[in-house]
Design an enzyme around this catalytic site. Structure first.
Site, PDB file in Angstrom:
ATOM      1  N   ASN A   1       0.819  -1.214   0.000  1.00 22.14           N
ATOM      2  CA  ASN A   1       0.000   0.000   0.000  1.00 22.14           C
ATOM      3  C   ASN A   1       0.849   1.259   0.000  1.00 22.14           C
ATOM      4  O   ASN A   1       1.947   1.290   0.561  1.00 22.14           O
ATOM      5  CB  ASN A   1      -0.937   0.024   1.206  1.00 22.14           C
ATOM      6  CG  ASN A   1      -2.029  -1.017   1.095  1.00 22.14           C
ATOM      7  OD1 ASN A   1      -2.083  -1.774   0.133  1.00 22.14           O
ATOM      8  ND2 ASN A   1      -2.892  -1.082   2.092  1.00 22.14           N
ATOM      9  N   ILE A   2       0.322   2.311  -0.572  1.00 25.11           N
ATOM     10  CA  ILE A   2       1.093   3.543  -0.731  1.00 25.11           C
ATOM     11  C   ILE A   2       1.497   4.150   0.608  1.00 25.11           C
ATOM     12  O   ILE A   2       2.537   4.805   0.719  1.00 25.11           O
ATOM     13  CB  ILE A   2       0.299   4.580  -1.579  1.00 25.11           C
ATOM     14  CG1 ILE A   2       1.234   5.721  -2.018  1.00 25.11           C
ATOM     15  CG2 ILE A   2      -0.914   5.080  -0.813  1.00 25.11           C
ATOM     16  CD1 ILE A   2       0.622   6.624  -3.058  1.00 25.11           C
ATOM     17  N   LYS A   3       0.699   3.905   1.664  1.00 26.18           N
ATOM     18  CA  LYS A   3       1.052   4.461   2.975  1.00 26.18           C
ATOM     19  C   LYS A   3       2.347   3.880   3.515  1.00 26.18           C
ATOM     20  O   LYS A   3       3.049   4.517   4.293  1.00 26.18           O
ATOM     21  CB  LYS A   3      -0.073   4.234   3.975  1.00 26.18           C
ATOM     22  CG  LYS A   3      -0.364   2.781   4.260  1.00 26.18           C
ATOM     23  CD  LYS A   3      -1.546   2.613   5.195  1.00 26.18           C
ATOM     24  CE  LYS A   3      -1.848   1.133   5.455  1.00 26.18           C
ATOM     25  NZ  LYS A   3      -3.023   0.955   6.338  1.00 26.18           N
ATOM     26  N   GLY A   4       2.666   2.656   3.123  1.00 27.62           N
ATOM     27  CA  GLY A   4       3.968   2.086   3.419  1.00 27.62           C
ATOM     28  C   GLY A   4       4.220   1.740   4.869  1.00 27.62           C
ATOM     29  O   GLY A   4       3.311   1.451   5.636  1.00 27.62           O
TER      30      GLY A   4
END
Length: 263
Positions: free
Chosen positions: A130-133
Site C-alpha cells: 500500500n502507498i502508505k507504506g
C-alpha cells in the site's frame, strides 16, 4: 572487559556484566497451583537455569498456566560461529528503481500480493504494497513503474496462481503471520509447488515470502526466491525486485542457443 578484549565469546547480561541472566516465558498444560509453579521451575532447571526465579504465573483458562522465569545460565555465545545472511543487492532510491524498471522491462513491473491459506493478517503485506507504506517509506504502489495487485487475506493458492497468470505477474509476494503447527512453512511450500506445476520451466514469477517467523536462508528449502523477515521495508523489497528482474533479463540475453543443424 569488552567483548573485543574477550575475543568472540560473550555471556548474557542481566544485572551486571557476565552474570548470564536470562528471562524466558512459556505455557504448561496444567492448572495454576503450587504444583504447576514447581513444574515450571523444574523445566527451567532442565534448561540449565540455576538458580531460577519464578517471577510471573497466570492461569490461561482452566487447564493452562503461563509463566515467566528469570535465572542464570552457564552457556556462552561464540560470535565467530554466528551465521548472518548479508543483503546481496544494493538499496536504491525510488527514482533509481523506476529508471531501472523502464530500462530493463520497458513496461511496468507487475507484482501480485496476498496472505494465503487461512491467514487473515494483512498488516505485513499492506505495509509493503500500500502507498502508505511502513517506517516512513512509501509502499510499492508509490512507484510509477510498478503495478500492484493486492488480493488481501485468506487467498487460496489456486486463486493466487490464476490471478498471477491473468496479470502476467513478474513477482508474487505472500505474507504469512500465522505460524501454529508450521502453517507458514506448509502454505509457502504448497504455493511454490503450485506455481511450478502451473508454469513452464523458467517462466515462474519471482516468488517471495515474508513474515516474522521465517528463518533467514530458508528460501531454497521452501522453494521461493527470497525470504523477508520482520522489519523489512518497502524499499528493500522494491530494490530486490529490480535486482532480481534485471538479473533474470541478463541471464535470458546471455543464455546460449542450441546450435542449428547444418543443411
Amino acid at each position: 572487559m569488552s567483548s573485543t578484549e574477550q575475543g568472540s565469546v560473550i555471556r548474557p547480561y542481566g544485572d551486571m556484566t557476565g552474570d548470564g541472566m536470562i528471562q524466558v516465558s512459556f505455557t504448561l498444560p496444567i492448572p495454576h497451583d503450587k504444583r504447576a509453579e514447581g513444574a515450571a521451575l523444574q523445566l527451567a532447571a532442565k534448561m540449565g537455569m540455576s538458580p531460577a526465579l519464578l517471577v510471573h504465573a497466570k492461569a490461561m483458562g482452566d487447564s493452562h498456566t503461563f509463566f515467566v522465569v528469570y535465572g542464570s545460565v552457564s552457556h556462552l555465545v561464540e560470535l565467530d560461529k554466528v551465521e548472518v545472511i548479508e543483503r546481496d543487492f544494493p538499496l536504491l532510491s525510488a527514482k533509481e528503481i523506476n529508471t531501472t524498471i523502464k530500462k530493463t522491462l520497458r513496461r511496468p513491473l507487475v507484482v501480485v500480493g496476498a496472505c494465503i491459506g487461512t491467514d487473515a493478517h494483512t498488516v505485513g503485506i499492506d505495509a509493503i504494497l500500500n502507498i502508505k507504506g511502513f517506517a516512513g517509506e512509501k509502499g510499492l504502489e508509490y512507484y510509477s513503474e510498478v503495478k500492484v495487485v493486492n488480493l488481501g487475506a485468506q487467498v487460496l493458492v489456486p486463486e493466487l496462481v490464476e490471478r498471477a497468470r491473468e496479470e502476467q505477474a513478474d513477482a508474487v509476494l505472500v505474507s504469512q503471520v500465522v505460524t501454529q503447527r508450521d502453517a507458514h512453512i506448509h502454505n509457502t511450500t504448497a504455493m511454490s509447488a503450485a506455481f511450478r506445476e502451473a508454469y513452464p520451466a523458467g517462466t515462474v514469477p519471482l516468488l517471495i515470502a515474508g513474515g516474522p517467523r521465517f528463518e533467514e536462508g530458508s528460501s531454497a528449502v521452501l522453494g521461493v526466491d527470497r525470504i523477508f523477515g520482520k522489519g523489512t521495508t518497502p524499499s528493500e523489497v522494491a530494490s530486490y525486485l529490480v535486482h532480481a528482474v534485471a538479473q533474470r533479463a541478463g541471464d535470458a540475453t546471455t543464455r546460449p542457443t542450441a546450435p542449428q543443424e547444418q543443411q
